[in-house]
Write a protein that holds these residues in place. Structure first.
Motif, PDB file in Angstrom:
ATOM      1  N   TYR A   1       0.790  -1.163  -0.050  1.00 52.36           N
ATOM      2  CA  TYR A   1      -0.138   0.182   0.001  1.00 52.36           C
ATOM      3  C   TYR A   1       0.687   1.307  -0.033  1.00 52.36           C
ATOM      4  N   TRP A   2       1.948   1.358   0.660  1.00 45.16           N
ATOM      5  CA  TRP A   2       2.830   2.481   0.766  1.00 45.16           C
ATOM      6  C   TRP A   2       3.396   2.827  -0.532  1.00 45.16           C
ATOM      7  N   VAL A   3       3.883   1.659  -1.311  1.00 46.46           N
ATOM      8  CA  VAL A   3       4.422   1.900  -2.654  1.00 46.46           C
ATOM      9  C   VAL A   3       3.271   2.588  -3.364  1.00 46.46           C
ATOM     10  N   LEU A   4       2.236   1.907  -3.551  1.00 50.66           N
ATOM     11  CA  LEU A   4       1.135   2.189  -4.114  1.00 50.66           C
ATOM     12  C   LEU A   4       0.979   3.819  -3.982  1.00 50.66           C
ATOM     13  N   ALA A   5       0.796   4.284  -2.810  1.00 51.67           N
ATOM     14  CA  ALA A   5       0.404   5.748  -2.115  1.00 51.67           C
ATOM     15  C   ALA A   5       1.506   6.438  -2.718  1.00 51.67           C
ATOM     16  N   GLU A   6       2.792   6.148  -2.651  1.00 52.70           N
ATOM     17  CA  GLU A   6       3.935   7.032  -3.103  1.00 52.70           C
ATOM     18  C   GLU A   6       3.890   7.207  -4.693  1.00 52.70           C
ATOM     19  N   GLY A   7       3.694   6.109  -5.414  1.00 52.99           N
ATOM     20  CA  GLY A   7       3.589   5.981  -6.889  1.00 52.99           C
ATOM     21  C   GLY A   7       2.490   7.089  -7.215  1.00 52.99           C
ATOM     22  N   PHE A   8       1.292   7.050  -6.645  1.00 53.34           N
ATOM     23  CA  PHE A   8       0.070   7.738  -6.849  1.00 53.34           C
ATOM     24  C   PHE A   8       0.539   9.304  -6.687  1.00 53.34           C
ATOM     25  N   ALA A   9       1.171   9.449  -5.529  1.00 54.17           N
ATOM     26  CA  ALA A   9       1.450  10.908  -5.213  1.00 54.17           C
ATOM     27  C   ALA A   9       2.315  11.343  -6.294  1.00 54.17           C
ATOM     28  N   TRP A  10       3.508  10.760  -6.451  1.00 52.30           N
ATOM     29  CA  TRP A  10       4.522  11.238  -7.448  1.00 52.30           C
ATOM     30  C   TRP A  10       3.789  11.420  -8.966  1.00 52.30           C
ATOM     31  N   TRP A  11       2.818  10.555  -9.271  1.00 53.73           N
ATOM     32  CA  TRP A  11       2.074  10.622 -10.613  1.00 53.73           C
ATOM     33  C   TRP A  11       1.329  12.038 -10.430  1.00 53.73           C
ATOM     34  N   ARG A  12       0.643  12.146  -9.412  1.00 50.13           N
ATOM     35  CA  ARG A  12      -0.366  13.339  -8.998  1.00 50.13           C
ATOM     36  C   ARG A  12       0.686  14.790  -9.062  1.00 50.13           C
ATOM     37  N   SER A  13       1.776  14.674  -8.930  1.00 51.75           N
ATOM     38  CA  SER A  13       2.594  15.910  -8.774  1.00 51.75           C
ATOM     39  C   SER A  13       3.119  16.410 -10.276  1.00 51.75           C
TER      40      SER A  13
END
Length: 138
Positions: free
Chosen positions: A126-138
């Motif tokens: 879940y952490w990897v997924l959340a970090e990837g999503f945050a990176w994608w959004r930025s």
């Protein structure tokens, strides 16, 4: 009103995470991403809620395994015999993850060790997924 919506989204995330970790179908990753998309400030709360729900679902599969007779040799059983409960770090993986949890119960592995490794593996995913999503959004 906003607090109620956030609470409901976390309840939905918990339910989805729990069901996704059992032998029932589910997709908690999409629910996590929806929560993070709507309320990015809930990132750590959502990660904890998803991890707890998913780990409890994994332990439900573990408990189900305790009711069955000793398993026949298979990939999950072989991994668990070789690596012990540490193999449950892969409990997040589709298909094999459920089998690992059930096989760990079959093998009567230590429940606390199983819970710890399941929780760490699920949180990491879940952490990897959340970090990837945050990176994608930025």
């Amino acid at each position: 009103m906003r607090l109620a919506a956030e609470s409901l989204s976390l309840v939905g995330l918990f339910a989805s995470s729990f069901l996704s970790a059992t032998l029932l179908p589910g997709n908690s990753e999409l629910v996590l991403l929806a929560v993070l998309h709507q309320t990015p400030a809930l990132k750590w709360t959502a990660l904890v809620v998803a991890t707890i729900g998913n780990a409890l679902g994994g332990m439900t599969s573990y408990a189900i395994g305790r009711f069955f007779p000793k398993p026949r040799e298979g990939c999950a059983v072989t991994w668990l015999k070789r690596y012990g409960p540490a193999a449950l770090l892969l409990s997040w993986a589709p298909i094999v993850g459920d089998a690992l949890c059930v096989a760990s119960g079959w093998l009567r592995q230590d429940a606390l060790a199983a819970a710890a490794f399941i929780a760490v593996g699920k949180f990491a995913r879940y952490w990897v997924l959340a970090e990837g999503f945050a990176w994608w959004r930025s």
